[in-house]
Design a protein around this motif. Structure first.
Motif, PDB file in Angstrom:
ATOM      1  N   ALA A 123       0.831  -1.206   0.000  1.00  0.00           N
ATOM      2  CA  ALA A 123       0.000   0.000   0.000  1.00  0.00           C
ATOM      3  C   ALA A 123       0.862   1.253   0.000  1.00  0.00           C
ATOM      4  O   ALA A 123       0.565   2.233  -0.706  1.00  0.00           O
ATOM      5  CB  ALA A 123      -0.930  -0.010   1.205  1.00  0.00           C
ATOM      6  N   LEU A 124       1.937   1.239   0.770  1.00  0.00           N
ATOM      7  CA  LEU A 124       2.856   2.386   0.792  1.00  0.00           C
ATOM      8  C   LEU A 124       3.455   2.630  -0.584  1.00  0.00           C
ATOM      9  O   LEU A 124       3.649   3.782  -1.004  1.00  0.00           O
ATOM     10  CB  LEU A 124       3.971   2.143   1.815  1.00  0.00           C
ATOM     11  N   GLN A 125       3.731   1.544  -1.312  1.00  0.00           N
ATOM     12  CA  GLN A 125       4.252   1.680  -2.670  1.00  0.00           C
ATOM     13  C   GLN A 125       3.175   2.168  -3.628  1.00  0.00           C
ATOM     14  O   GLN A 125       3.431   3.038  -4.473  1.00  0.00           O
ATOM     15  CB  GLN A 125       4.818   0.350  -3.154  1.00  0.00           C
ATOM     16  N   ASN A 126       1.977   1.613  -3.514  1.00  0.00           N
ATOM     17  CA  ASN A 126       0.891   2.012  -4.416  1.00  0.00           C
ATOM     18  C   ASN A 126       0.534   3.486  -4.250  1.00  0.00           C
ATOM     19  O   ASN A 126       0.137   4.152  -5.230  1.00  0.00           O
ATOM     20  CB  ASN A 126      -0.345   1.143  -4.166  1.00  0.00           C
ATOM     21  N   LEU A 127       0.671   3.999  -3.040  1.00  0.00           N
ATOM     22  CA  LEU A 127       0.382   5.414  -2.777  1.00  0.00           C
ATOM     23  C   LEU A 127       1.576   6.311  -3.079  1.00  0.00           C
ATOM     24  O   LEU A 127       1.509   7.520  -2.891  1.00  0.00           O
ATOM     25  CB  LEU A 127      -0.054   5.593  -1.322  1.00  0.00           C
ATOM     26  N   ASP A 128       2.657   5.700  -3.527  1.00  0.00           N
ATOM     27  CA  ASP A 128       3.905   6.406  -3.860  1.00  0.00           C
ATOM     28  C   ASP A 128       4.511   7.093  -2.642  1.00  0.00           C
ATOM     29  O   ASP A 128       5.104   8.163  -2.752  1.00  0.00           O
ATOM     30  CB  ASP A 128       3.693   7.421  -4.994  1.00  0.00           C
TER      31      ASP A 128
ATOM     32  N   GLU B 181       5.910  13.176   4.384  1.00  0.00           N
ATOM     33  CA  GLU B 181       4.823  13.927   5.010  1.00  0.00           C
ATOM     34  C   GLU B 181       3.847  12.981   5.698  1.00  0.00           C
ATOM     35  O   GLU B 181       3.402  13.230   6.823  1.00  0.00           O
ATOM     36  CB  GLU B 181       4.094  14.765   3.962  1.00  0.00           C
ATOM     37  N   TRP B 182       3.507  11.871   5.025  1.00  0.00           N
ATOM     38  CA  TRP B 182       2.559  10.921   5.607  1.00  0.00           C
ATOM     39  C   TRP B 182       3.127  10.280   6.868  1.00  0.00           C
ATOM     40  O   TRP B 182       2.449  10.206   7.901  1.00  0.00           O
ATOM     41  CB  TRP B 182       2.207   9.827   4.592  1.00  0.00           C
ATOM     42  N   PHE B 183       4.364   9.838   6.793  1.00  0.00           N
ATOM     43  CA  PHE B 183       4.982   9.245   7.975  1.00  0.00           C
ATOM     44  C   PHE B 183       5.014  10.259   9.126  1.00  0.00           C
ATOM     45  O   PHE B 183       4.771   9.912  10.280  1.00  0.00           O
ATOM     46  CB  PHE B 183       6.396   8.760   7.656  1.00  0.00           C
ATOM     47  N   GLY B 184       5.325  11.506   8.794  1.00  0.00           N
ATOM     48  CA  GLY B 184       5.360  12.539   9.819  1.00  0.00           C
ATOM     49  C   GLY B 184       4.006  12.736  10.479  1.00  0.00           C
ATOM     50  O   GLY B 184       3.923  12.950  11.691  1.00  0.00           O
ATOM     51  N   ASN B 185       2.952  12.639   9.696  1.00  0.00           N
ATOM     52  CA  ASN B 185       1.599  12.839  10.224  1.00  0.00           C
ATOM     53  C   ASN B 185       1.195  11.757  11.225  1.00  0.00           C
ATOM     54  O   ASN B 185       0.350  12.001  12.095  1.00  0.00           O
ATOM     55  CB  ASN B 185       0.580  12.878   9.082  1.00  0.00           C
ATOM     56  N   ILE B 186       1.784  10.558  11.092  1.00  0.00           N
ATOM     57  CA  ILE B 186       1.441   9.497  12.050  1.00  0.00           C
ATOM     58  C   ILE B 186       2.475   9.405  13.175  1.00  0.00           C
ATOM     59  O   ILE B 186       2.365   8.524  14.045  1.00  0.00           O
ATOM     60  CB  ILE B 186       1.274   8.131  11.360  1.00  0.00           C
TER      61      ILE B 186
ATOM     62  N   LYS C 197      -8.418   3.341   6.547  1.00  0.00           N
ATOM     63  CA  LYS C 197      -8.592   4.753   6.212  1.00  0.00           C
ATOM     64  C   LYS C 197      -7.317   5.360   5.643  1.00  0.00           C
ATOM     65  O   LYS C 197      -7.349   6.101   4.649  1.00  0.00           O
ATOM     66  CB  LYS C 197      -9.027   5.525   7.460  1.00  0.00           C
ATOM     67  N   GLN C 198      -6.187   5.051   6.257  1.00  0.00           N
ATOM     68  CA  GLN C 198      -4.925   5.680   5.872  1.00  0.00           C
ATOM     69  C   GLN C 198      -4.297   5.052   4.632  1.00  0.00           C
ATOM     70  O   GLN C 198      -3.723   5.748   3.794  1.00  0.00           O
ATOM     71  CB  GLN C 198      -3.929   5.580   7.033  1.00  0.00           C
ATOM     72  N   LEU C 199      -4.376   3.706   4.524  1.00  0.00           N
ATOM     73  CA  LEU C 199      -3.648   3.014   3.459  1.00  0.00           C
ATOM     74  C   LEU C 199      -4.526   2.139   2.568  1.00  0.00           C
ATOM     75  O   LEU C 199      -4.047   1.598   1.565  1.00  0.00           O
ATOM     76  CB  LEU C 199      -2.544   2.131   4.075  1.00  0.00           C
ATOM     77  N   GLY C 200      -5.794   2.005   2.935  1.00  0.00           N
ATOM     78  CA  GLY C 200      -6.666   1.144   2.139  1.00  0.00           C
ATOM     79  C   GLY C 200      -6.445  -0.331   2.392  1.00  0.00           C
ATOM     80  O   GLY C 200      -6.865  -1.179   1.595  1.00  0.00           O
ATOM     81  N   VAL C 201      -5.787  -0.674   3.499  1.00  0.00           N
ATOM     82  CA  VAL C 201      -5.544  -2.078   3.851  1.00  0.00           C
ATOM     83  C   VAL C 201      -6.711  -2.565   4.695  1.00  0.00           C
ATOM     84  O   VAL C 201      -6.922  -2.085   5.811  1.00  0.00           O
ATOM     85  CB  VAL C 201      -4.213  -2.237   4.624  1.00  0.00           C
TER      86      VAL C 201
END
Length: 237
Positions: free
Chosen positions: A127-132, A150-155, A222-226
Protein backbone atom coordinates in the motif's frame (compact mmCIF):
# COMPACT_ATOMS: atom_id res chain seq x y z
CA UNK A 1 37.05 -23.27 -2.04
CA UNK A 2 34.31 -23.31 0.66
CA UNK A 3 34.08 -20.33 2.97
CA UNK A 4 34.90 -21.65 6.47
CA UNK A 5 32.67 -19.00 8.06
CA UNK A 6 29.66 -20.16 6.04
CA UNK A 7 30.36 -23.79 6.90
CA UNK A 8 30.71 -23.06 10.62
CA UNK A 9 27.54 -20.97 10.73
CA UNK A 10 25.59 -23.58 8.77
CA UNK A 11 26.78 -26.26 11.18
CA UNK A 12 25.53 -24.24 14.16
CA UNK A 13 22.11 -23.56 12.66
CA UNK A 14 21.68 -27.13 11.36
CA UNK A 15 21.34 -28.62 14.83
CA UNK A 16 17.63 -28.97 15.66
CA UNK A 17 17.94 -27.81 19.26
CA UNK A 18 20.08 -24.79 18.41
CA UNK A 19 17.74 -23.89 15.56
CA UNK A 20 14.78 -24.00 17.97
CA UNK A 21 16.60 -21.63 20.33
CA UNK A 22 17.39 -19.20 17.52
CA UNK A 23 13.80 -19.23 16.25
CA UNK A 24 12.57 -18.57 19.80
CA UNK A 25 14.76 -15.46 19.90
CA UNK A 26 13.47 -14.12 16.58
CA UNK A 27 11.09 -11.74 18.31
CA UNK A 28 14.01 -9.71 19.63
CA UNK A 29 13.56 -10.62 23.31
CA UNK A 30 16.41 -11.58 25.63
CA UNK A 31 15.63 -14.87 27.40
CA UNK A 32 17.33 -16.94 30.13
CA UNK A 33 18.81 -20.34 29.38
CA UNK A 34 15.97 -22.12 31.17
CA UNK A 35 13.34 -20.67 28.84
CA UNK A 36 15.42 -21.59 25.80
CA UNK A 37 15.92 -25.11 27.13
CA UNK A 38 12.15 -25.56 27.48
CA UNK A 39 11.51 -24.11 24.03
CA UNK A 40 13.89 -26.60 22.44
CA UNK A 41 12.89 -29.58 24.58
CA UNK A 42 16.32 -30.25 26.09
CA UNK A 43 17.87 -30.23 29.56
CA UNK A 44 19.39 -27.04 31.01
CA UNK A 45 22.84 -28.64 30.91
CA UNK A 46 22.53 -29.43 27.21
CA UNK A 47 21.14 -25.95 26.55
CA UNK A 48 24.17 -24.37 28.21
CA UNK A 49 26.47 -26.30 25.89
CA UNK A 50 24.50 -25.22 22.82
CA UNK A 51 24.38 -21.59 23.97
CA UNK A 52 28.14 -21.55 24.43
CA UNK A 53 28.58 -22.70 20.84
CA UNK A 54 26.12 -20.10 19.53
CA UNK A 55 27.94 -17.40 21.48
CA UNK A 56 31.30 -18.49 20.12
CA UNK A 57 29.85 -18.54 16.61
CA UNK A 58 28.60 -14.96 16.92
CA UNK A 59 24.92 -15.82 16.44
CA UNK A 60 23.78 -14.69 19.88
CA UNK A 61 24.90 -12.27 22.58
CA UNK A 62 24.43 -12.39 26.34
CA UNK A 63 23.53 -9.77 28.94
CA UNK A 64 24.17 -10.21 32.65
CA UNK A 65 21.74 -8.80 35.23
CA UNK A 66 22.86 -9.69 38.73
CA UNK A 67 23.18 -13.47 38.84
CA UNK A 68 21.08 -13.96 35.72
CA UNK A 69 22.20 -14.21 32.10
CA UNK A 70 19.90 -13.35 29.23
CA UNK A 71 20.50 -14.38 25.63
CA UNK A 72 19.35 -12.64 22.45
CA UNK A 73 20.19 -12.77 18.74
CA UNK A 74 23.46 -11.00 18.02
CA UNK A 75 21.77 -8.50 15.69
CA UNK A 76 19.14 -8.09 12.99
CA UNK A 77 21.46 -9.68 10.41
CA UNK A 78 21.09 -13.02 12.20
CA UNK A 79 17.32 -12.59 12.29
CA UNK A 80 17.21 -11.83 8.56
CA UNK A 81 19.37 -14.86 7.80
CA UNK A 82 17.03 -17.12 9.76
CA UNK A 83 13.98 -15.65 8.02
CA UNK A 84 15.58 -16.19 4.61
CA UNK A 85 16.55 -19.75 5.44
CA UNK A 86 12.97 -20.43 6.51
CA UNK A 87 11.84 -19.28 3.06
CA UNK A 88 13.86 -22.05 1.38
CA UNK A 89 11.57 -25.04 1.15
CA UNK A 90 11.51 -28.05 -1.17
CA UNK A 91 8.74 -28.21 -3.72
CA UNK A 92 5.70 -29.78 -2.12
CA UNK A 93 5.12 -33.37 -3.22
CA UNK A 94 2.34 -34.17 -0.78
CA UNK A 95 -0.65 -32.41 0.69
CA UNK A 96 0.62 -29.95 3.32
CA UNK A 97 -0.31 -30.51 6.94
CA UNK A 98 -2.91 -28.23 8.50
CA UNK A 99 -1.35 -25.21 10.19
CA UNK A 100 -1.77 -24.69 13.90
CA UNK A 101 -3.62 -21.59 15.06
CA UNK A 102 -0.34 -20.09 16.31
CA UNK A 103 1.35 -20.68 12.95
CA UNK A 104 -1.60 -19.14 11.13
CA UNK A 105 -1.33 -16.06 13.34
CA UNK A 106 2.41 -15.77 12.68
CA UNK A 107 1.78 -16.02 8.94
CA UNK A 108 -0.89 -13.35 9.18
CA UNK A 109 0.95 -10.74 11.26
CA UNK A 110 4.19 -11.04 13.21
CA UNK A 111 7.45 -9.39 14.15
CA UNK A 112 10.42 -10.04 11.93
CA UNK A 113 12.85 -9.31 14.78
CA UNK A 114 12.01 -5.59 15.08
CA UNK A 115 9.71 -4.73 12.17
CA UNK A 116 6.31 -5.73 10.81
CA UNK A 117 6.03 -8.92 8.74
CA UNK A 118 3.56 -11.54 7.58
CA UNK A 119 0.59 -10.92 5.31
CA UNK A 120 -0.23 -7.64 7.05
CA UNK A 121 3.36 -6.41 6.81
CA UNK A 122 3.48 -7.23 3.11
CA UNK A 123 0.12 -5.59 2.38
CA UNK A 124 1.06 -2.46 4.29
CA UNK A 125 4.32 -2.24 2.33
CA UNK A 126 2.45 -2.76 -0.93
CA UNK A 127 0.00 0.00 0.00
CA UNK A 128 2.86 2.39 0.79
CA UNK A 129 4.25 1.68 -2.67
CA UNK A 130 0.89 2.01 -4.42
CA UNK A 131 0.38 5.41 -2.78
CA UNK A 132 3.90 6.41 -3.86
CA UNK A 133 5.03 6.94 -0.28
CA UNK A 134 7.97 4.59 -0.84
CA UNK A 135 9.58 3.34 -4.06
CA UNK A 136 11.73 0.31 -4.78
CA UNK A 137 15.37 1.16 -5.39
CA UNK A 138 18.57 -0.73 -6.14
CA UNK A 139 20.43 -2.91 -3.65
CA UNK A 140 17.16 -4.05 -2.00
CA UNK A 141 16.32 -0.59 -0.69
CA UNK A 142 13.24 1.62 -0.58
CA UNK A 143 13.37 5.39 -0.99
CA UNK A 144 10.85 7.65 0.75
CA UNK A 145 9.14 10.23 -1.45
CA UNK A 146 8.26 13.75 -0.32
CA UNK A 147 4.63 12.66 0.01
CA UNK A 148 5.78 9.66 2.00
CA UNK A 149 7.86 11.73 4.39
CA UNK A 150 4.82 13.93 5.01
CA UNK A 151 2.56 10.92 5.61
CA UNK A 152 4.98 9.25 7.98
CA UNK A 153 5.36 12.54 9.82
CA UNK A 154 1.60 12.84 10.22
CA UNK A 155 1.44 9.50 12.05
CA UNK A 156 4.44 10.31 14.24
CA UNK A 157 7.47 9.02 12.33
CA UNK A 158 9.99 11.80 11.73
CA UNK A 159 11.81 10.42 8.70
CA UNK A 160 14.52 13.10 8.80
CA UNK A 161 15.52 12.13 12.34
CA UNK A 162 16.27 8.50 11.47
CA UNK A 163 19.87 7.51 10.89
CA UNK A 164 20.65 4.88 8.24
CA UNK A 165 22.73 1.87 9.19
CA UNK A 166 25.44 0.50 6.95
CA UNK A 167 22.72 -1.60 5.33
CA UNK A 168 20.54 1.37 4.53
CA UNK A 169 17.60 3.38 5.80
CA UNK A 170 14.55 1.56 4.44
CA UNK A 171 15.40 -1.99 3.47
CA UNK A 172 13.49 -4.61 1.50
CA UNK A 173 13.29 -7.76 3.65
CA UNK A 174 12.07 -11.00 2.07
CA UNK A 175 9.05 -12.32 3.98
CA UNK A 176 9.48 -16.06 4.53
CA UNK A 177 5.75 -16.84 4.45
CA UNK A 178 4.59 -14.44 1.73
CA UNK A 179 7.71 -14.73 -0.49
CA UNK A 180 7.71 -11.00 -1.25
CA UNK A 181 9.33 -8.04 0.49
CA UNK A 182 8.20 -6.03 3.48
CA UNK A 183 9.62 -2.81 4.93
CA UNK A 184 12.62 -3.18 7.26
CA UNK A 185 15.61 -1.07 8.30
CA UNK A 186 15.46 1.93 10.68
CA UNK A 187 12.27 3.17 9.02
CA UNK A 188 10.59 -0.22 9.38
CA UNK A 189 11.62 -0.44 13.03
CA UNK A 190 10.33 3.04 13.91
CA UNK A 191 7.17 2.48 11.85
CA UNK A 192 6.15 -0.65 13.78
CA UNK A 193 7.07 0.91 17.12
CA UNK A 194 4.90 3.93 16.29
CA UNK A 195 1.92 1.79 15.28
CA UNK A 196 2.21 -0.08 18.58
CA UNK A 197 2.48 3.18 20.53
CA UNK A 198 -0.64 4.50 18.77
CA UNK A 199 -2.57 1.38 19.74
CA UNK A 200 -2.99 0.19 16.16
CA UNK A 201 -0.92 -2.92 16.82
CA UNK A 202 -0.30 -4.96 19.96
CA UNK A 203 2.65 -7.29 20.58
CA UNK A 204 1.92 -10.77 21.90
CA UNK A 205 3.70 -11.52 25.18
CA UNK A 206 4.24 -15.19 24.35
CA UNK A 207 5.22 -15.23 20.68
CA UNK A 208 6.22 -13.11 17.68
CA UNK A 209 2.57 -12.61 16.78
CA UNK A 210 1.27 -9.07 16.31
CA UNK A 211 -2.42 -8.34 16.85
CA UNK A 212 -4.10 -5.65 14.79
CA UNK A 213 -6.50 -3.88 17.16
CA UNK A 214 -9.96 -2.64 16.10
CA UNK A 215 -8.52 0.89 16.20
CA UNK A 216 -5.68 -0.26 13.95
CA UNK A 217 -8.03 -1.99 11.52
CA UNK A 218 -9.99 1.22 11.05
CA UNK A 219 -6.87 3.35 10.76
CA UNK A 220 -5.08 1.09 8.28
CA UNK A 221 -8.14 0.99 6.05
CA UNK A 222 -8.59 4.75 6.21
CA UNK A 223 -4.93 5.68 5.87
CA UNK A 224 -3.65 3.01 3.46
CA UNK A 225 -6.67 1.14 2.14
CA UNK A 226 -5.54 -2.08 3.85
CA UNK A 227 -8.67 -4.03 4.82
CA UNK A 228 -7.71 -6.33 7.70
CA UNK A 229 -11.06 -8.14 7.73
CA UNK A 230 -10.72 -8.90 4.03
CA UNK A 231 -7.17 -10.17 4.54
CA UNK A 232 -8.38 -12.55 7.25
CA UNK A 233 -11.08 -13.88 4.96
CA UNK A 234 -8.61 -14.45 2.13
CA UNK A 235 -6.22 -16.22 4.52
CA UNK A 236 -8.94 -18.60 5.74
CA UNK A 237 -10.46 -19.31 2.32
Amino acid sequence: MPNPSISATAFLIADQSRAAMLITLLDGRALPAGDLARASGITPQTASSHLAKLLEGGLISVETEGRHRYYRLADSHVAQTLEHLAAIQPEATARPEALTSQHRQLCFCRRCYDHLAGQVGVEVTRALQNLDYIRSASDKQFIVTAAGAEWFGNIGVNVASLKPTRRGFARQCLDWTERVHHLAGPLGVRFMATLCAKGWLRRSRSSRAIIVTPKGSNALKKQLGVDIAELKLSRNS
